[in-house]
Write a protein that holds these residues in place. Structure first.
Motif, short mmCIF file in Angstrom:
data_model
loop_
_atom_site.label_atom_id
_atom_site.label_comp_id
_atom_site.label_asym_id
_atom_site.label_seq_id
_atom_site.Cartn_x
_atom_site.Cartn_y
_atom_site.Cartn_z
N VAL A 192 3.06 -12.40 -6.27
CA VAL A 192 3.87 -11.17 -6.31
C VAL A 192 3.00 -10.04 -6.85
O VAL A 192 2.90 -8.96 -6.26
CB VAL A 192 5.12 -11.36 -7.18
CG1 VAL A 192 5.81 -10.01 -7.39
CG2 VAL A 192 6.06 -12.36 -6.53
N ALA A 245 1.57 -6.87 -4.73
CA ALA A 245 2.18 -5.59 -5.11
C ALA A 245 1.08 -4.57 -5.39
O ALA A 245 1.10 -3.45 -4.86
CB ALA A 245 3.07 -5.77 -6.34
N GLU A 246 0.11 -4.96 -6.20
CA GLU A 246 -0.96 -4.03 -6.52
C GLU A 246 -1.79 -3.71 -5.28
O GLU A 246 -2.17 -2.55 -5.06
CB GLU A 246 -1.85 -4.60 -7.64
CG GLU A 246 -1.10 -4.65 -8.98
CD GLU A 246 -1.96 -5.12 -10.16
OE1 GLU A 246 -3.17 -5.27 -10.00
OE2 GLU A 246 -1.38 -5.35 -11.24
N SER A 262 -0.40 -1.09 -2.81
CA SER A 262 -0.61 0.29 -3.24
C SER A 262 -2.10 0.66 -3.19
O SER A 262 -2.48 1.73 -2.69
CB SER A 262 -0.04 0.44 -4.64
OG SER A 262 -0.32 1.70 -5.18
N ILE A 322 -0.06 -7.00 2.12
CA ILE A 322 0.47 -5.64 1.96
C ILE A 322 1.99 -5.67 2.15
O ILE A 322 2.75 -5.05 1.40
CB ILE A 322 -0.18 -4.67 2.96
CG1 ILE A 322 -1.64 -4.41 2.57
CG2 ILE A 322 0.59 -3.35 3.02
CD1 ILE A 322 -2.42 -3.56 3.57
N VAL A 334 4.07 -8.29 1.78
CA VAL A 334 4.73 -8.98 0.67
C VAL A 334 4.85 -8.04 -0.53
O VAL A 334 5.91 -7.91 -1.15
CB VAL A 334 3.94 -10.26 0.26
CG1 VAL A 334 4.48 -10.83 -1.05
CG2 VAL A 334 4.02 -11.31 1.36
N THR A 373 4.70 -4.73 -0.58
CA THR A 373 5.59 -3.61 -0.28
C THR A 373 7.04 -4.03 -0.50
O THR A 373 7.83 -3.31 -1.12
CB THR A 373 5.38 -3.16 1.18
OG1 THR A 373 4.02 -2.76 1.34
CG2 THR A 373 6.30 -2.01 1.55
N LEU A 423 8.02 -4.51 -4.22
CA LEU A 423 8.18 -3.29 -5.01
C LEU A 423 9.33 -2.42 -4.51
O LEU A 423 9.67 -1.43 -5.14
CB LEU A 423 6.89 -2.46 -4.97
CG LEU A 423 5.67 -3.03 -5.70
CD1 LEU A 423 4.44 -2.17 -5.43
CD2 LEU A 423 5.93 -3.11 -7.21
#
Lengths: 95, 486, 479
Positions: free
Chosen positions: B310, B314-315, B318, B358, B360, B362, B365
């Motif tokens: 996760v 997530a990082e 972005s 990307i 997962v 996106t 978040l």
């Protein structure tokens, strides 16, 4: 969480990724498998646990307010796909 | 001594004695790279011209009496580090045309130490992968068996060292990307404490997990390299302002009284029995060296991979938004509007695994799911870190396997992301906690190398390297060379 | 007919007056060639990282202290994710859940002289985006990232405002404050100070808020007032004709004088905020806060009170003079140079000086008439060297670089005539030349005194002391 094709389409749009319609089911099943896998975390009660964003709990360092950068436009724009008159070009943006 | 199987320390001595010039070493390695090395697909860019110029500069520096221990020693950089004037692809079509306008901090430091960069190592695309199969430039082969993966994401770096194409390489480790390929290729790889090495100029995958480190044949070499790589950098807010010990000067460690923890969760289901017995043998060696063992529990180990899958996506979702076809990188042909520009440039520029992560991230978040996924993972992250903190109240180091299996075959796991993710089951928790970890060669399983992982407390790299070095004084796994690349 | 109440909250974006950007060492200077002040960090090149500018933090804290806000001991930078060409990284570094400054208030003065408190929800630090340029290109947009990374303080008010006039008064108050604090140049034409307005209506007496529309990017006080008034009217018309207000973002078209829809809630971005892993939590100790507090200047409200108490000015005059720090400083310097005469100084600063500045489009800071010059002139009024009327000519001459008051008076021979004999001689001439009027005056037509004063002043070319002229005339006419 099981995702369907519409979910994938929506996520791909948010992430600005062109996804082939034919591959939507494959993506949906892969993403669903990953989500199902990470949902193993639900088994543990974390209600009282502070989230940890950084391994080292340090404070932000501050930079002195000094101009240290010179103009390197030519160098930076040498790797740009489309520039004109020093500007980066994109298809017309309508506001 | 043959050049291509030498350690950094040996080459350093040879240079100091005048047995070889840097140019000779550089030419020898370039020849390996362009000869038998080609089959490994370990490098995506060879910078022969710059390397020879750097070698000559190193030889001049030596003649002027200005040489340090690394002056003139060749190496390769993982292609995740920005190198000025040289393509920095990150293993991606997205950056296939990207000539970096600047150097990463690590690149500057190693260059200042006099090292000669031979080229850029292949890697999983944007460091997302555990097998080097996600690279835009094709998979890297394991020098021990070219049917096998070298591990990932620093697979090119690991294969280059194991195959004798360079005595050392830089790598980055977000969830095991230094340690796991080091294990699978039979070399030594160190992931330092988060914040020990500046991330400036290292293309970000997951900012709170990424850490650069050295990959080489021995712990001693890793010590020499880390000394040069580490150091304060104002440009990275997460880089610590803390003195860098002379690791290479403190390698001789007396292990008498050293307490090592064996986490029971690292020896359970899923661990290949041959790997397990190699680790058992290593435990015996450490006992002989005077170390004491204690069983410990890292109770939340089973949640590490889920939490990681996760946080890291997530990082990354972005971090990878900047690749939009506007200022650098791949741009699709004839975009019809802005949205088309974004979607096609990114859809064409990124490979499947990168796109998967990307998406997962996106999703994790996005509105309504943040608490259930991202926040939850950050909470689990604290539990995992706290497990380590309490373990380190009782033990000095933690020992276990680096990877549950030896190298698997190319193609074997590439269709099943989750099974691939589980290759990093013993390494990922270390990144979530930000701790240092090292993988050292500890035997073979079915002819393929097995790695032993040691995990240290924060900034305890010196002890980690000392313990690995002590082991390498009484074993010879790290000196083994794959026959095809002998 | 339903009575409506308007509810307005403003989000003001003030560019902080730092030399370098909030997360990079590139210059923030306005007006450079495109992309010459966009460094690797501002461009979001692969591998670059942000480092926070300490001065931006200082400035945010100054603002917080000046508005009675709490300064967060621990605040966090978050990423606001969305794709737009003027946003190089695909996310804006901002603050979301934990802003650096929160919960304060300002007092504004309304047209009727009443005061009103406006709550401040928060003020947070963030980076500005670049600019999209549409002119001069066929079918494409040009992106200039010089502005990308300029520090912004986003100041969010409570929905306490009830009219466009109040909103403008509030915005002016914040504008004055940030300039007093020297944290923002307040230049609205260059976009250094701009705002978004959240506007909704509800039936008078209803407690719940109505659905709001957000009007983006208002960059003048006049536009704020016009846009809000237009929006209120639009919403009332809509509701009264049976429609409903939808939550949406609207853009003010200053040419047409109306707002139009940009995107509705359904089309709204999902910003996926999360803590920026490249930045650590910002921690500010109470010692640091106190150190900053000690550097705060006197603020407009306190200054106004002091002007009323120390100089005996009316609330109105004190308010006008303290609206900007430069003007207040100018006024005080004039009083000092004049050795008192605060009322007179106030009249001249608010009157002739302000008029001349407006006329020539200059700021008080670069007035050709310095406070020392104006103070020197006021001295000559109070010691009767010149009359107030002549002073206007002296002021004009000073404005046109003809020297200080004494030099102008000397050069133009404007010194007031106070010699009784000289004045009497002029009076005698006037009396002799106007026998008819003298007769009427003496017959009781007192109003003619003005006529005689005028004639004498004219004869003296304005230089005779009017009080003396008056007195002597009366004596001579009655005699």
């Amino acid at each position: 969480m099981s995702l369907d094709k519409d979910d994938v389409r929506q996520i791909a749009h948010l992430a600005r990724l062109a996804v082939d319609d034919q591959r939507l089911p494959e993506h949906a099943s892969n993403l669903s498998a990953i989500l199902e896998f990470v949902e193993a975390m639900d088994a543990v009660d974390t209600a009282a646990v502070e989230p940890l964003a950084h391994p080292l709990e340090m404070r932000q360092r501050l930079r002195p307010d000094q101009v240290s950068e010179e103009n390197q436009r030519e160098l930076f724009q040498s790797v740009a796909p489309a520039v004109e008159g020093g500007l980066y070009l994109v298809p017309r943006v309508i506001e | 001594m043959s050049i291509h199987t030498s350690t950094v320390a040996e080459l350093s001595t040879a240079l100091a004695r005048g047995d070889h010039s840097s140019r000779e070493l550089t030419e020898a390695f370039l020849q390996r790279i362009q000869g038998q090395g080609v089959a490994l697909n370990a490098l995506v860019t060879v910078t022969a011209e710059q390397a020879l110029a750097a070698a000559d500069a190193a030889d001049r520096a030596r003649a002027d009496g200005e040489a340090g221990p690394l002056t003139g020693v060749p190496m390769v950089h993982k292609d995740i580090f920005c190198t000025r004037g040289v393509r920095t692809s990150c293993g991606s079509r997205m950056l296939d045309n990207f000539i970096s306008p600047y150097n990463a901090h690590v690149v500057d430091r190693l260059s200042a130490a006099g090292m000669v960069c031979l080229g850029k190592a292949n890697m999983d695309e944007f460091a997302m992968g555990s097998s080097n199969e996600t690279s835009f430039y094709g998979p890297v082969k394991n020098p021990w068996d070219t049917d096998a993966v070298p591990g990932g994401s620093s697979g090119g770096s690991a294969a280059a060292v194991a195959g004798g194409l360079a005595p050392a390489a830089t790598g980055t480790d977000t969830g095991g990307s230094i340690r796991q390929p080091a294990a699978l290729c039979g070399i030594t790889g160190l992931k330092p404490t988060y914040g020990r090495v500046s991330r400036y100029g290292m293309i970000a995958f997951a900012s709170s997990l990424d850490q650069a480190g050295p990959m080489a044949r021995t712990a001693e070499d890793c010590a020499l390299l880390l000394e040069a790589m580490a150091g304060f950098d104002m440009r990275d807010s997460t880089c610590v302002e803390r003195e860098v010990p002379r690791y290479s000067q403190h390698l001789a460690t007396d292990l008498n009284g050293l307490t090592i923890g064996l986490p029971k969760e690292y020896f359970g289901e899923g661990l290949d029995p041959t790997v397990a017995s190699a680790i058992d043998a290593a435990v015996t060696e450490y006992r002989k060296l005077g170390a004491e063992f204690r069983e410990i529990s890292l109770a939340n180990t089973h949640l590490a991979v889920p939490a990681y899958y996760v946080i890291a996506p997530a990082e990354c979702s972005s971090n990878l938004s900047r690749f939009d076809g506007v200022r650098f990188g791949h741009r699709c042909d004839a975009p019809k509007d802005l949205e088309d520009l974004y979607k096609r440039s990114r859809g064409e520029g990124f490979g499947d695994e990168v796109q998967r992560r990307i998406m997962v991230g996106t999703y994790a978040l996005s509105a309504g799911y943040y608490d259930a996924y991202y926040l939850k993972a950050q909470q689990v992250r604290r539990l995992i870190r706290d497990d380590f903190l309490s373990a380190f109240e009782d033990v000095d180091l933690i020992l276990g396997p680096t990877s549950p299996t030896a190298a698997f075959n190319i193609g074997e796991r590439s269709d099943d992301p989750v099974s691939m993710y589980l290759s990093d089951i013993y390494t990922i928790a270390v990144n979530l906690a930000g701790l240092p970890g090292i993988s050292v060669p500890a035997g073979f399983a079915g002819g393929r190398p097995v790695g032993l992982q040691l995990i240290g407390n924060y900034f305890d790299e010196a002890r980690l390297l000392g313990a690995a070095h002590a082991y390498q004084q009484v074993t010879d796994w790290h000196t083994r060379v794959p026959e095809a690349f002998a | 007919m339903m009575e409506w109440e308007t509810v307005i909250g403003l989000e003001i974006h003030a560019q902080l007056a730092t030399r370098s950007k909030i997360f990079s060492g590139a210059s923030t200077a306005y007006g450079a060639d495109p992309n010459t002040q966009a460094c690797a960090v501002d461009l979001g090149l692969p591998g670059v990282l942000p480092v926070l500018n300490g001065e931006a933090v200082n400035m945010a804290v100054r603002f917080g202290l000046a508005t009675g806000c709490s300064i967060a001991p621990h605040s966090v930078f978050a990423r606001k994710n969305y794709f737009y060409p003027d946003l190089p990284k695909g996310y804006q570094i901002s603050q979301y859940e934990l802003p650096v400054v929160h919960d304060g208030e300002v007092t504004i003065e309304l047209d009727d002289g009443e005061t009103m408190r406006v709550g401040l929800t928060r003020a947070h630090l963030e980076e500005d985006a670049g600019k999209s340029l549409h002119e001069g290109f066929e079918g494409v947009t040009g992106i200039d990232l010089n502005r990308a990374g300029t520090p912004l303080l986003e100041i969010v008010s409570e929905p306490d405002l009830r009219s466009a006039r109040q909103a403008v008064a509030y915005m002016k108050k914040i504008h004055s404050l940030v300039r007093y604090l020297e944290i923002c140049d307040g230049n609205m034409q260059e976009g250094s100070f701009r705002c978004d307005a959240n506007v909704s209506i509800r039936p008078k007496g209803q407690a719940e808020f109505g659905t709001r529309a957000e009007i983006k990017n208002l960059n003048s006080f006049r536009f704020v007032e016009k846009a809000i008034n237009h929006e209120i009217e639009r919403q009332i018309d809509l509701v009264e004709s049976g429609g409903t207000v939808v939550q949406e973002t609207r853009l003010y078209d200053s040419v047409k004088g109306e707002t139009r829809s940009m995107r509705t809630k359904e089309e709204a971005n999902d910003y996926r905020y999360f803590p920026d892993p490249d930045l650590l939590p910002l921690e500010i100790t109470s010692e640091e806060v106190e150190r900053i507090r000690a550097t705060l200047p006197e603020l407009p409200d306190a200054k106004k009170q002091r002007f009323m108490a120390d100089y005996g000015l009316s609330a109105y005059d004190a308010g006008v003079l303290t609206a900007s720090r430069d003007q207040a400083d100018y006024f005080e310097a004039v009083v000092e140079a004049a050795g008192g005469e605060a009322k007179l100084a106030a009249n001249w600063v608010m009157g002739d000086l302000s008029g001349a500045l407006n006329r020539d489009g200059r700021e008080v800071g670069d007035s050709p008439v310095t406070p020392a010059m104006l103070g020197g002139m006021l001295k000559r009024i109070s010691d009767n060297t010149i009359s107030g009327k002549i002073a206007k000519d002296v002021f004009e001459a000073m404005w046109n670089d003809e020297g200080d008051a004494d030099a102008v008076i000397e050069a133009k021979g404007l010194k007031q005539v106070t010699d009784t004999g000289a004045i009497e001689a002029m009076i005698d001439e006037v009396i002799a030349a106007n026998p008819g009027q003298v007769e009427q005056y003496r017959a009781g037509k007192d109003k003619l005194l003005g006529f005689f004063v005028g004639q004498v002043m004219k004869a003296s070319k304005g230089k005779a002391n009017p009080a003396q002229v008056n007195e002597l005339l009366k004596k001579k006419l009655s005699g």
